[in-house]
Design a protein around this motif. Sequence first.
Motif, PDB file in Angstrom:
ATOM      1  N   LYS A   1       0.836  -1.196   0.000  1.00  0.00           N
ATOM      2  CA  LYS A   1       0.000   0.000   0.000  1.00  0.00           C
ATOM      3  C   LYS A   1       0.877   1.254   0.000  1.00  0.00           C
ATOM      4  O   LYS A   1       0.599   2.224  -0.724  1.00  0.00           O
ATOM      5  N   GLN A   2       1.939   1.220   0.818  1.00  0.00           N
ATOM      6  CA  GLN A   2       2.846   2.369   0.857  1.00  0.00           C
ATOM      7  C   GLN A   2       3.562   2.556  -0.482  1.00  0.00           C
ATOM      8  O   GLN A   2       3.693   3.689  -0.968  1.00  0.00           O
ATOM      9  N   MET A   3       3.996   1.439  -1.077  1.00  0.00           N
ATOM     10  CA  MET A   3       4.668   1.538  -2.378  1.00  0.00           C
ATOM     11  C   MET A   3       3.708   2.046  -3.445  1.00  0.00           C
ATOM     12  O   MET A   3       4.098   2.834  -4.323  1.00  0.00           O
ATOM     13  N   SER A   4       2.442   1.577  -3.367  1.00  0.00           N
ATOM     14  CA  SER A   4       1.438   2.059  -4.332  1.00  0.00           C
ATOM     15  C   SER A   4       1.208   3.553  -4.162  1.00  0.00           C
ATOM     16  O   SER A   4       1.103   4.295  -5.145  1.00  0.00           O
ATOM     17  N   ASN A   5       1.149   3.988  -2.887  1.00  0.00           N
ATOM     18  CA  ASN A   5       0.964   5.423  -2.626  1.00  0.00           C
ATOM     19  C   ASN A   5       2.162   6.219  -3.142  1.00  0.00           C
ATOM     20  O   ASN A   5       1.988   7.286  -3.748  1.00  0.00           O
ATOM     21  N   ILE A   6       3.355   5.681  -2.893  1.00  0.00           N
ATOM     22  CA  ILE A   6       4.560   6.353  -3.402  1.00  0.00           C
ATOM     23  C   ILE A   6       4.527   6.412  -4.923  1.00  0.00           C
ATOM     24  O   ILE A   6       4.888   7.421  -5.534  1.00  0.00           O
ATOM     25  N   GLY A   7       4.058   5.285  -5.535  1.00  0.00           N
ATOM     26  CA  GLY A   7       3.940   5.269  -6.989  1.00  0.00           C
ATOM     27  C   GLY A   7       2.965   6.306  -7.495  1.00  0.00           C
ATOM     28  O   GLY A   7       3.221   7.000  -8.490  1.00  0.00           O
ATOM     29  N   THR A   8       1.817   6.416  -6.787  1.00  0.00           N
ATOM     30  CA  THR A   8       0.817   7.416  -7.171  1.00  0.00           C
ATOM     31  C   THR A   8       1.381   8.825  -7.021  1.00  0.00           C
ATOM     32  O   THR A   8       1.180   9.683  -7.894  1.00  0.00           O
ATOM     33  N   LEU A   9       2.077   9.040  -5.894  1.00  0.00           N
ATOM     34  CA  LEU A   9       2.694  10.354  -5.677  1.00  0.00           C
ATOM     35  C   LEU A   9       3.776  10.625  -6.716  1.00  0.00           C
ATOM     36  O   LEU A   9       3.952  11.774  -7.142  1.00  0.00           O
ATOM     37  N   LYS A  10       4.460   9.544  -7.136  1.00  0.00           N
ATOM     38  CA  LYS A  10       5.480   9.711  -8.178  1.00  0.00           C
ATOM     39  C   LYS A  10       4.836  10.112  -9.507  1.00  0.00           C
ATOM     40  O   LYS A  10       5.365  10.956 -10.240  1.00  0.00           O
ATOM     41  N   VAL A  11       3.666   9.488  -9.788  1.00  0.00           N
ATOM     42  CA  VAL A  11       2.941   9.867 -11.008  1.00  0.00           C
ATOM     43  C   VAL A  11       2.540  11.336 -10.944  1.00  0.00           C
ATOM     44  O   VAL A  11       2.706  12.094 -11.912  1.00  0.00           O
ATOM     45  N   SER A  12       1.997  11.731  -9.765  1.00  0.00           N
ATOM     46  CA  SER A  12       1.627  13.142  -9.599  1.00  0.00           C
ATOM     47  C   SER A  12       2.847  14.042  -9.711  1.00  0.00           C
ATOM     48  O   SER A  12       2.783  15.119 -10.322  1.00  0.00           O
ATOM     49  N   LEU A  13       3.956  13.581  -9.107  1.00  0.00           N
ATOM     50  CA  LEU A  13       5.201  14.352  -9.195  1.00  0.00           C
ATOM     51  C   LEU A  13       5.643  14.496 -10.646  1.00  0.00           C
ATOM     52  O   LEU A  13       6.010  15.588 -11.093  1.00  0.00           O
ATOM     53  N   ASP A  14       5.574  13.368 -11.371  1.00  0.00           N
ATOM     54  CA  ASP A  14       5.979  13.413 -12.784  1.00  0.00           C
ATOM     55  C   ASP A  14       5.048  14.317 -13.583  1.00  0.00           C
ATOM     56  O   ASP A  14       5.495  15.027 -14.493  1.00  0.00           O
ATOM     57  N   GLN A  15       3.753  14.251 -13.234  1.00  0.00           N
ATOM     58  CA  GLN A  15       2.800  15.115 -13.929  1.00  0.00           C
ATOM     59  C   GLN A  15       3.118  16.587 -13.675  1.00  0.00           C
ATOM     60  O   GLN A  15       3.110  17.410 -14.610  1.00  0.00           O
ATOM     61  N   GLU A  16       3.401  16.903 -12.405  1.00  0.00           N
ATOM     62  CA  GLU A  16       3.757  18.281 -12.079  1.00  0.00           C
ATOM     63  C   GLU A  16       5.077  18.674 -12.745  1.00  0.00           C
ATOM     64  O   GLU A  16       5.231  19.801 -13.220  1.00  0.00           O
ATOM     65  N   LYS A  17       5.993  17.696 -12.780  1.00  0.00           N
ATOM     66  CA  LYS A  17       7.265  17.966 -13.448  1.00  0.00           C
ATOM     67  C   LYS A  17       7.045  18.202 -14.932  1.00  0.00           C
ATOM     68  O   LYS A  17       7.630  19.116 -15.526  1.00  0.00           O
ATOM     69  N   ASN A  18       6.185  17.340 -15.521  1.00  0.00           N
ATOM     70  CA  ASN A  18       5.875  17.511 -16.948  1.00  0.00           C
ATOM     71  C   ASN A  18       5.192  18.849 -17.204  1.00  0.00           C
ATOM     72  O   ASN A  18       5.467  19.512 -18.212  1.00  0.00           O
ATOM     73  N   LYS A  19       4.277  19.217 -16.261  1.00  0.00           N
ATOM     74  CA  LYS A  19       3.619  20.523 -16.408  1.00  0.00           C
ATOM     75  C   LYS A  19       4.653  21.649 -16.342  1.00  0.00           C
ATOM     76  O   LYS A  19       4.604  22.603 -17.121  1.00  0.00           O
ATOM     77  N   LYS A  20       5.552  21.497 -15.364  1.00  0.00           N
ATOM     78  CA  LYS A  20       6.601  22.521 -15.208  1.00  0.00           C
ATOM     79  C   LYS A  20       7.453  22.580 -16.479  1.00  0.00           C
ATOM     80  O   LYS A  20       7.709  23.670 -17.019  1.00  0.00           O
ATOM     81  N   ASN A  21       7.885  21.387 -16.930  1.00  0.00           N
ATOM     82  CA  ASN A  21       8.707  21.359 -18.135  1.00  0.00           C
ATOM     83  C   ASN A  21       7.947  21.873 -19.351  1.00  0.00           C
ATOM     84  O   ASN A  21       8.498  22.583 -20.195  1.00  0.00           O
ATOM     85  N   ALA A  22       6.651  21.452 -19.419  1.00  0.00           N
ATOM     86  CA  ALA A  22       5.843  21.890 -20.558  1.00  0.00           C
ATOM     87  C   ALA A  22       5.638  23.401 -20.531  1.00  0.00           C
ATOM     88  O   ALA A  22       5.717  24.074 -21.569  1.00  0.00           O
ATOM     89  N   LYS A  23       5.368  23.904 -19.304  1.00  0.00           N
ATOM     90  CA  LYS A  23       5.162  25.355 -19.203  1.00  0.00           C
ATOM     91  C   LYS A  23       6.465  26.093 -19.483  1.00  0.00           C
ATOM     92  O   LYS A  23       6.462  27.138 -20.158  1.00  0.00           O
ATOM     93  N   GLN A  24       7.567  25.551 -18.974  1.00  0.00           N
ATOM     94  CA  GLN A  24       8.863  26.162 -19.265  1.00  0.00           C
ATOM     95  C   GLN A  24       9.133  26.121 -20.766  1.00  0.00           C
ATOM     96  O   GLN A  24       9.624  27.102 -21.351  1.00  0.00           O
ATOM     97  N   LYS A  25       8.790  24.952 -21.361  1.00  0.00           N
ATOM     98  CA  LYS A  25       8.977  24.825 -22.807  1.00  0.00           C
ATOM     99  C   LYS A  25       8.066  25.791 -23.554  1.00  0.00           C
ATOM    100  O   LYS A  25       8.458  26.388 -24.569  1.00  0.00           O
ATOM    101  N   GLU A  26       6.832  25.935 -23.019  1.00  0.00           N
ATOM    102  CA  GLU A  26       5.905  26.873 -23.660  1.00  0.00           C
ATOM    103  C   GLU A  26       6.478  28.290 -23.641  1.00  0.00           C
ATOM    104  O   GLU A  26       6.428  29.010 -24.648  1.00  0.00           O
ATOM    105  N   VAL A  27       7.015  28.661 -22.493  1.00  0.00           N
ATOM    106  CA  VAL A  27       7.625  29.995 -22.383  1.00  0.00           C
ATOM    107  C   VAL A  27       8.815  30.086 -23.334  1.00  0.00           C
ATOM    108  O   VAL A  27       8.953  31.065 -24.083  1.00  0.00           O
ATOM    109  N   ASP A  28       9.676  29.046 -23.282  1.00  0.00           N
ATOM    110  CA  ASP A  28      10.862  29.066 -24.153  1.00  0.00           C
ATOM    111  C   ASP A  28      10.466  29.085 -25.624  1.00  0.00           C
ATOM    112  O   ASP A  28      11.071  29.802 -26.438  1.00  0.00           O
ATOM    113  N   ASP A  29       9.452  28.275 -25.956  1.00  0.00           N
ATOM    114  CA  ASP A  29       9.011  28.215 -27.357  1.00  0.00           C
ATOM    115  C   ASP A  29       8.465  29.559 -27.829  1.00  0.00           C
ATOM    116  O   ASP A  29       8.686  29.966 -28.978  1.00  0.00           O
TER     117      ASP A  29
END
Length: 796
Positions: free
Chosen positions: A459-487
């Motif tokens: 359960k803890q690993m699944s939660n960490i995995g879910t949080l990792k997905v959310s983290l990656d999503q936020e990271k992707n959003k950050k990267n995408a937004k940074q890319k949007e600004v850069d683009d």
Amino acid sequence: MIEKIKSIKNIAVFKNFNWDSEVKDKEGNIRDFKKINIIYGRNYSGKTTLSRIIRALETGYISDKYETPECCISISGSNDISQENFDSHNKTIRVFNEDFIKENLKFIFDPEENIQPFAILGSDNAKIEAEIKLLNGKLGLNEEDNKTGLFLELENIKNAYGTAVKVHNTAIDSLTGQLSNKATNNPNGIKYQSQKFGDQNYTITKLKDEIAIVKQEDFKPISDDEKINLETILNEKAKDIIPGLTELVLSFNTITKTSKDLITRKIGQSNKIEDLLKNAVLNRWVKEGKDLHKNKLEKCAFCDNEIGDERWKELDKHFDEESDKLESEIIAHLKKIATEESLISSTSGIKRASFYSKFHSEVDDLTALFDKALKDYESSLKSLKSQLNQRKEDILNEKKFEEATDCSSQIISLRSQFNQLRNDSNEYSEKLSSEQKKAKDNLRLREIYDFIDLIEYDKQMSNIGTLKVSLDQEKNKKNAKQKEVDDILIEIASKQRELKDESKGADKVNEYLNNYFGHDFLTLKAIEFDDEETGNVQYRFEVHRDNKKAYHLSLGETSLIAFCYFMAKLQDIDTKTKKPIIWIDDPISSLDSNHIFFIYSLINTQIFGEEEFEQLFISTHNLNFLKYLKRLPGARAKTKCEQFTLERIDDHSTIALMPSYIWEYVTEFNYLFNQIYKCSTIDRVDDNNYTTFYNFGNNARKFLEIFLYYKYPDSSDDSTKMKKFFGDDDIPAVLTDRINNEYSHLSGVFERGATIVEVPEMHKAAKLILEKIKKDTDQYESLLKSIGVELITEEE
């Protein structure tokens, strides 16, 4: 593709629409949008409202004039889209509706305005400066404590990403702490219980490795009983050598063979006393009496009579030497069997306590089998003894021998197994330390298996995995937004270096105007001008007639230009090659029948000819245009095309599947007949059907106008035609005329509009109309078929 508009609330005439409860076929199956979607709805039924909802997917927002609007749109391969995130998808959407016209063709509403220019691939120009300004506005300010636009969005996304990192790390730290305590905490960690778990250098890395082992599908933890046995092994000391068993020699085969001979041996039958032969008890009694009397008594002690010489001769011949010998041999053999019994009773296996605990289970099993084999052997000996005693009691008569089970080989085999187990136990003394190491390994893995269950590791690993997905999503959003600004920064720099010729956009519009509609006198021109702010050459589009800027365009002309502009814009640099989802809202407004056909032809050749679209929606209120739409490629294919209607009831609308009669027989005449037929069949009015009565006046009036015009194609007035149709009886004609006029026009009775309609009158009038039409059976049957109703004859 757009699969469905799952729900709409508080958006114009859509008050509380739910797709899954409304858009169903006759079998109750929910139907979704397909590649081609045709939508028919009368005016004010909500067609433009639907187009605005879809256009929000293109623009990223919906009109702020709607109060608390809510909607949910299902798109394949994407999360559902709501009013909170219209731009959270990767689809290219292009919508033609009045909002598109207002935004791009401002001259229609203000003659001093121009048409928004656009660049076909390979040509661009002054639009760039406006785009640069727009892009800078989109970027916003990047000042400390005063960020706006995309720079502010980027900062907010970075903050959200930082929060996601913190939450994710907290979950990891929590689990790591539990693992660390289990591995190395003093005194309860595995490292500090080496006497049980065997590793004084245990670490969290080793724990993680062994968690991976116990989580494998083929891993099977030791049972509770096995755990107890292994803990016992850890406490064991080396045992003394177990001596071998003494040799055991059994004589069952010899005993059996001799027993069979004695039991079945025959005694000579000559000179025997027949009565004694027949009675073994009597024979035994006489033999004992002979031994008691001979040479001792002259008279019989039983009857007191003399025993003559002749009688003594008869008895001597009867009890001869042969029978005595057999009896002696039986007695001697019984003693041998008794000796064998004593041997078996004194035989034993190996003591359990002499073995290590790991062998106890095998020792117990062998002991049980050995004890049973001994009992079976004793039972077999008893069987032989019983048969021998029976022959001894009836010595003169041979007996049938009953075979006894030979258990001797099993006893010998079990003793051999005892010896092998003894050897194993003796050898085990030499490898006890390695077995204890294995025991510690198994106990440690069982401890880890129980531990991860206790802390809910998965359960803890699944939660960490879910949080990792959310983290990656936020990271992707950050990267995408940074890319949007850069683009955008790159795009601004690129646009500043490059101009594109937008005159070809105007040429494409003119191509459609000339080739499809023959409007060579009405053209779109790209006018060049110098931008005062940038100093660059730019373009604007103007509508020209006879080489002059056109004013006072008719509604039909503006409709044509607007639609041609939209079709041309599908070829622009932002749309071409991107397979857009296209929504066309009622494109034939204010156009005559010829232009309606040309609109259809333009859609057919340019959209279907290119096949560069992912999905197509076309809505219309015009049944004539609907007739053309069913000719579109794939429109008749059930897997590719779906048809819908918008139904408005009072102040709210809903979406439903299009009735087959509308799609199959597309004329207003059929539709009006269907409304009259419905009115004639409804006995009880409810919220679902009252509009049939409410609209009956208009529907009946228009139907009769069409019907009577072709039935009586002369110049007589409507009242005369009504009387001809209904016959000499004035009542039906007057009643129908009243409903048609009073309820459709409020003819002279304006207070009628403030009261509810008289349903019985409508119902009666509808039936009267149908009764008259029935006189022409062929026509009536054909009309019924056109609305999907079979004629019921009286015989039926």
